[in-house]
Design a protein around this motif. Structure first.
Motif, short mmCIF file in Angstrom:
data_model
loop_
_atom_site.label_atom_id
_atom_site.label_comp_id
_atom_site.label_asym_id
_atom_site.label_seq_id
_atom_site.Cartn_x
_atom_site.Cartn_y
_atom_site.Cartn_z
N ARG A 23 52.42 86.52 -28.22
CA ARG A 23 51.87 87.99 -27.60
C ARG A 23 51.07 88.14 -26.93
O ARG A 23 50.71 88.95 -26.30
N ILE A 24 50.08 86.82 -26.93
CA ILE A 24 49.38 86.88 -25.91
C ILE A 24 49.40 85.65 -24.70
O ILE A 24 48.88 85.70 -23.78
N ASP A 26 48.67 83.35 -22.38
CA ASP A 26 47.21 81.83 -22.08
C ASP A 26 45.72 82.28 -22.81
O ASP A 26 45.06 83.67 -21.87
N PRO A 27 45.49 81.86 -24.03
CA PRO A 27 44.46 82.91 -24.90
C PRO A 27 43.08 82.45 -23.78
O PRO A 27 42.58 81.46 -23.20
N VAL A 28 42.44 83.77 -23.62
CA VAL A 28 41.36 83.31 -22.81
C VAL A 28 39.97 82.85 -23.64
O VAL A 28 39.30 81.98 -22.91
N ASN A 29 39.45 82.70 -24.77
CA ASN A 29 39.23 81.74 -25.96
C ASN A 29 39.55 81.34 -27.45
O ASN A 29 39.99 82.09 -27.28
N TRP A 31 38.33 82.73 -30.08
CA TRP A 31 38.45 84.34 -30.87
C TRP A 31 39.37 84.83 -30.83
O TRP A 31 40.36 85.47 -31.32
N ALA A 32 40.12 84.96 -30.04
CA ALA A 32 41.03 85.29 -29.20
C ALA A 32 42.54 85.26 -29.78
O ALA A 32 43.29 86.07 -30.38
N LYS A 68 46.18 75.60 -24.60
CA LYS A 68 45.79 75.16 -23.12
C LYS A 68 46.24 74.45 -22.68
O LYS A 68 46.69 74.30 -21.31
N GLU A 71 49.28 75.41 -21.12
CA GLU A 71 49.10 76.44 -20.06
C GLU A 71 48.85 75.07 -19.17
O GLU A 71 49.63 74.95 -17.56
N GLN A 72 47.99 73.83 -19.08
CA GLN A 72 47.75 73.05 -17.97
C GLN A 72 49.01 72.14 -17.70
O GLN A 72 48.38 72.49 -16.27
N ARG A 74 52.22 73.53 -17.55
CA ARG A 74 52.54 74.52 -16.91
C ARG A 74 52.40 74.34 -15.77
O ARG A 74 52.51 74.40 -14.66
N ILE A 75 50.86 74.35 -15.06
CA ILE A 75 50.14 74.42 -13.57
C ILE A 75 51.08 73.11 -13.33
O ILE A 75 51.73 73.31 -11.83
N ASP A 76 51.37 72.02 -13.88
CA ASP A 76 51.46 71.03 -12.95
C ASP A 76 52.95 70.81 -12.69
O ASP A 76 53.00 70.26 -11.63
#
Lengths: 542, 522
Positions: A23-24, A26-29, A31-32, A68, A71-72, A74-76
């Motif tokens: 749905r979202i 990589d979440p921003v925080n 609370w998202a 998170k 996501e990390q 994925r960047i690697d």
């Protein structure tokens, strides 16, 4: 209810992580994540039973940390694309060629009506407001009317194009229609008002015999309304319709004169009126169709208050007026002097006008390049902004500065090519002068050649100035352009006036050329500054 | 004998009232209309564009409308500051020199950017900084200031250094230039209320805690004007959901959310009372700075004389009927409703679900539902009836009312159905349990089996159904009566208006704001 075993709860959490990521991303925080989990219908009581956590925010924290981590990773492990630098360059090159021809074609569409007029004039002897065999008196009448039509409507056309296309772009056709109606109507009223004022002035100070003046005003009003009607369609990018209406009107002129032997003035007025009716009629149908399509009939959209519209648009209005004033100023200077002294305050000079029209061809050929440059500029901004990281802002600015230099060189090179092409294109017909008097007369005066070369250079500078203007308008900076054109007008007048009075009347063309040079240089200084800091000027272009 | 002057309230909305319909608009219209004669209102509304059409016939006690178009206007201040003469706008622009911006706005802007970068750690400063910005724009031009090159370069460089330190190992993940451009432009658009001049009113009342609550913050500081926020959902929660689901880039989402958090927290800090319409959202308010003693629930209400129990009409009299009133879109989870119908049909073959609601809100989702109905062979049992303009007639068609949403606030339709004496079967989400209590059946979302069991139990047990229907109506009359809601708001207004209210501007601690205030007082 029997609580799920720990394994099932962890499995549920994995599924939840997967669902939230779908749905979202990589979440921003955290609370998202929490708000997303709540929006999926998961309640605090469900969290305890299904996920083994105390509440929504606890499970959200778990999901957030895991997302998170993902996501990390994925960047690697993200890899570069396979395409080589060479193939990227080739791809960009062919893309650039395609884009050039695409926009050049659009640009030429806008000058198609003018080209159609020129062709009609030389093939059939008539166009909507020109005739190869007009005498000097008649030519003066038309010239004054033409200048009146263009100068008075210049501001209306500029603002109409801007505002109408803005609302059409937002698919608010009701407001687009309303603004079109207001500005066309306003332009028409202004034309009549100015014509009337000039007429009254001429009554008290007879610059011209009344019959000449009245004819001139009629032409001026009709040409002005034609321009306004064309502007309404121009704003909607209906350029084919403009060209078609003008061609049909021209055909009527030809038919009236050649087959019905009608008076030339009457024929041309009927042709002008027909073109106007066709264009305005099409606009009305277009808007009615669009309003219906978007169900805007019952919407009561309001235009901004007059003083708001005034503040937002007066600079553009002023630019439109000043631009056409600049374009015709050298003629006014040149035609108000000479040896022998002209019989009236402004008296048409055929060799001068022929030279100017010949030079205009080169400007027409350059129009497509301007369309290409400004559209490419607009297209590049956002993608490049999305690519450039914050540690490479200077690269972004450098890129656009180089882009600007490239466009400048392109306009200069193609401008020179256009001048040479225009020269030889027309010269090609010179041998026909043995057969046709009108062609022999065209090439008979050295003034025509002289004005052609000087005006061509002037139009090249003007193209450069227009290039800068288009960039500055794209960046919502009309104020800088106003100052530039105003200075250019003063230079145009001073240089043209002094030289035409000191030497020959045709030296007024130097005024236009030097004025255009000043316009190009002043706008160039401004554009130079802008392109060096494009990150800021793009941000503040609203 | 002179007429007593009525209190004037600034009622703040975003995009809805009075230009479009919906729950909040209905609430605002009812509130204003019901307090006509007691309270005068000035409407303050943020709209998406300058071109809006009134959707309502406004009651007489709405004295004026102040509209700020956030988008679509080249210089929006010309739209909403219409009382100021054109020449004074020009004077304001000419006064706004780069030196003034650098000396007095730039320091405040720097503090504001810090608030956006660390929204949770700067809550105590953010209301003062917002006030400082507003104070600056009462004398200087908004657009000219916000497009100043100094501000842009600071913002760009500050964000670079902030994220460079955060993402040391992953320079490729630094924000892009587009994020900064978009972020700064969002500041310009969303902070527009900071540029407006507000009348001195007796109280401010915002319909949400987001950007429309900016007047509440600044007037609290300037005049000590008491303020109230009504939260129908929770702005910051909805904001997280909506923005997270966009295609915006990561940093753009982050910036917009952090900006929203700053404004929300500042609003919660400044206002006198936060009134959610239900208890369920209070945890969100507390997370973002709403103090527990400020939070006081005021339930929405409906008119019990408008939604009356009536016998079923002839067409459904002999058919066990379940009614729903929902636009057909995913949030309403119509698919779960359809599946529950399939399960109920096994016990009650002639069951009929009648769902009233627009079929054009989400055409793709309607197709999905229609396919599911066909797949489960429910063409005779599950009917999509389309939009109906008189909901008070619809509820009485059924034996009970159903709601299967997986996300709701305090849905009016549940109240209305209960008021018509219909028991409800509903998913236990949002504030629904506060409405229903023990006078209906609550189910887990996404659970068609549980919902079906509840429906069957009510349809097969006449006594239970009738008893619950009666108690449902009584519950609404007692607890969700529009008159009570209006009276509560009126009492709240008068309570705060009659208290001594001191401006907070004399207690400002942020240095940059004090520097501006000193300059302006000189």
């Amino acid at each position: 209810m029997i609580a799920d075993a720990p394994d099932i709860k962890e499995q549920n959490i994995q599924e939840l992580i997967h669902d939230v990521r779908d749905r979202i991303g990589d979440p921003v925080n955290v609370w998202a994540v929490a708000s997303t989990i709540e929006s999926m219908g998961i309640r605090d009581v469900d969290v305890r039973d299904d996920y083994g956590r105390d509440g929504i925010f606890d499970v959200a924290e778990v999901v957030y940390q895991e997302l998170k981590r993902i996501e990390q990773q994925r960047i690697d492990y993200e890899e570069e694309g396979e395409e080589s630098e060479f193939s990227r360059k080739i791809h960009r090159f062919f893309n650039g060629i395609y884009r050039f021809f695409r926009y050049y074609k659009y640009g030429m569409m806008y000058v198609l009506p003018i080209l159609a007029q020129v062709v009609a004039l030389f093939v059939f002897k008539y166009s909507l407001w020109a005739y190869l065999y007009f005498n000097v008196t008649q030519a003066t009448i038309i010239a004054i009317g033409t200048m009146l039509g263009f100068i008075v409507t210049g501001g209306f056309v500029q603002v109409l194009g801007r505002v109408s296309s803005y609302y059409a772009g937002m698919e608010n056709y009701k407001l687009s229609q309303r603004i079109t109606r207001n500005f066309v109507f306003g332009g028409v009223i202004t034309l009549f008002a100015i014509a009337f004022l000039l007429f009254i002035t001429n009554l008290f100070i007879p610059f011209y015999p009344q019959w000449m003046f009245i004819l001139s005003m009629i032409y001026g009003i009709l040409i002005g309304i034609l321009i306004l009607a064309g502007a309404a369609l121009y704003a909607l990018r209906e350029t084919i319709v403009i060209a078609g209406a003008i061609i049909i009107g021209t055909v009527l002129v030809i038919v009236n004169v050649d087959y019905f032997n009608l008076n030339i003035y009457l024929s041309q007025w009927m042709g002008l009126l027909l073109s106007i009716i066709l264009m305005l009629g099409y606009s009305a149908i277009y808007f009615r169709r669009k309003v219906h399509l978007f169900h805007e009939e019952d919407q009561s959209s309001e235009l901004p208050k007059f003083e708001v519209m005034y503040y937002e648009n007066y600079r553009y209005f002023l630019y439109g007026f000043l631009y056409f004033f600049f374009l015709f100023l050298d003629r006014i200077v040149a035609w108000s002097v000479g040896n022998p002294v002209p019989p009236y305050i402004i008296w048409f000079k055929t060799p001068y006008e022929l030279g100017m029209d010949w030079a205009l061809l080169s400007l027409i050929l350059t129009a497509g390049v301007l369309e290409y440059s400004v559209n490419t500029f607009s297209e590049l901004l956002m993608p490049l902004q999305s690519k450039i990281h914050l540690d490479s802002v200077s690269d972004f600015n450098d890129y656009f500065f180089k882009f600007y230099i490239r466009q400048l060189l392109l306009v200069i090179v193609l401008g020179i090519v256009s001048i040479i092409a225009s020269y030889y294109m027309v010269l090609y017909f010179k041998p026909l002068g043995n057969r046709y008097t009108v062609i022999r007369d065209f090439f008979s005066s050295y003034i025509t050649y002289k004005v052609f070369w000087i005006a061509s250079v002037g139009y090249l500078f003007l193209s450069i100035g227009l290039l800068h203007t288009l960039f500055l308008f794209t960046l919502a900076r009309p104020k800088n352009v106003i100052y530039s054109i105003f200075i250019a007008i003063i230079v145009n007048f001073v240089v043209g006036f002094v030289l035409s009075r000191l030497f020959h009347y045709e030296d007024a063309v130097y005024g236009m050329t030097v004025g255009a040079f000043v316009f190009a240089v002043v706008t160039g200084f401004i554009a130079f500054k802008f392109f060096k800091r494009m990150d800021y000027y793009y941000y503040s272009a609203y | 004998m002179g007429l007593e002057k009525k209190p004037v309230i600034l009622l703040q909305t975003e995009g809805a009232y009075p230009y479009s319909g919906g729950g909040i608009s209905t609430w605002a219209q009812s509130l204003c209309r019901d307090l006509d004669g007691k309270i005068d209102y000035i409407l303050f509304t943020l709209t998406g564009t300058p071109n809006t059409t009134l959707h309502y016939e406004l009651p007489d006690n709405i004295k004026s409308i102040m509209k700020i178009p956030l988008w679509g206007a080249e210089d929006p201040v010309l739209y909403y500051d219409s009382e100021r003469s054109y020449s004074s706008h020009l004077m304001k622009k000419s006064r706004t020199t780069p030196e003034i911006i650098e000396s007095y706005f730039y320091p405040i802007f720097m503090d504001f950017v810090e608030c956006v970068l660390e929204p949770q750690n700067t809550r105590d400063k953010s209301p003062e900084i917002i006030y400082g910005m507003w104070k600056f724009f009462q004398h200087f031009d908004y657009k000219k200031t916000m497009t100043d090159i100094f501000l842009w370069e600071y913002f760009r460089d500050r964000l670079y250094f902030h994220y460079r330190d955060l993402f040391r190992e992953y320079q490729s993940e630094l924000p892009r230039l587009m994020d900064i451009t978009v972020g700064m432009r969002w500041f310009y658009h969303f902070l527009m209320p900071i540029a407006a001049s507000y009348p001195k009113v007796d109280m401010t009342h915002s319909s949400l805690s987001g950007f429309p609550s900016i007047p509440s913050i600044v007037l609290k500081y300037e005049y000590g004007t008491p303020s109230l926020i009504t939260e129908h959902g929770v702005f910051i929660r909805e904001r997280h959901i909506n923005i997270s689901n966009t295609d915006f880039r990561y940093f753009s989402k982050k910036m917009l959310l952090d900006l929203s958090i700053v404004i929300t927290s500042a609003a919660y800090q400044s206002v006198d009372q936060i009134s959610p319409v239900a208890h369920f959202n209070t945890k969100w308010e507390q997370i973002f700075g709403g103090q527990e003693d400020k939070i006081k629930v005021i339930h929405n209400g409906i008119d019990p004389n408008y939604f009356l129990p009536k016998p079923k009409p002839l067409e459904t009299r002999d058919i066990p009927t379940v009614v729903a009133v929902n636009h057909i879109f995913p949030l309403k989870d119509i698919e779960t409703m359809i599946r529950s119908c399939a399960i109920v049909k096994e016990s009650i073959p002639n069951i009929q679900y009648r769902v009233y609601g627009s079929l054009t809100v989400d055409v793709d989702y309607v197709k999905t539902c229609q396919n599911l109905i066909k797949e489960l062979g429910l063409e005779e049992n599950f009917l999509l009836m389309g939009f109906h303009s008189n909901p008070q007639e619809i509820y009485n068609e059924g034996d009970l009312y159903i709601l299967t949403s997986f996300s709701e606030g305090l849905p009016y339709t549940v109240m209305e159905a209960m008021c018509c004496g219909r028991p409800v079967v509903t998913t236990d989400i949002g504030g629904v349990s506060e409405i229903v209590g023990d006078d209906g059946i609550l189910c887990k979302p996404h659970n068609p089996h549980q919902i079906a069991v509840a429906v069957i139990s009510l349809l097969k047990n006449n006594n239970l159904r009738i008893r619950l229907g009666r108690s449902a109506r009584e519950r609404i009359i007692l607890n969700f009566n529009e008159n009570n809601t209006t009276q509560t708001y009126y009492d709240t207004y008068m309570n705060f208006i009659n208290r001594p209210n001191k401006p907070l501007k004399y207690n400002v601690r942020v240095e940059s704001v004090n520097k501006l205030l000193d300059y302006l007082s000189d």
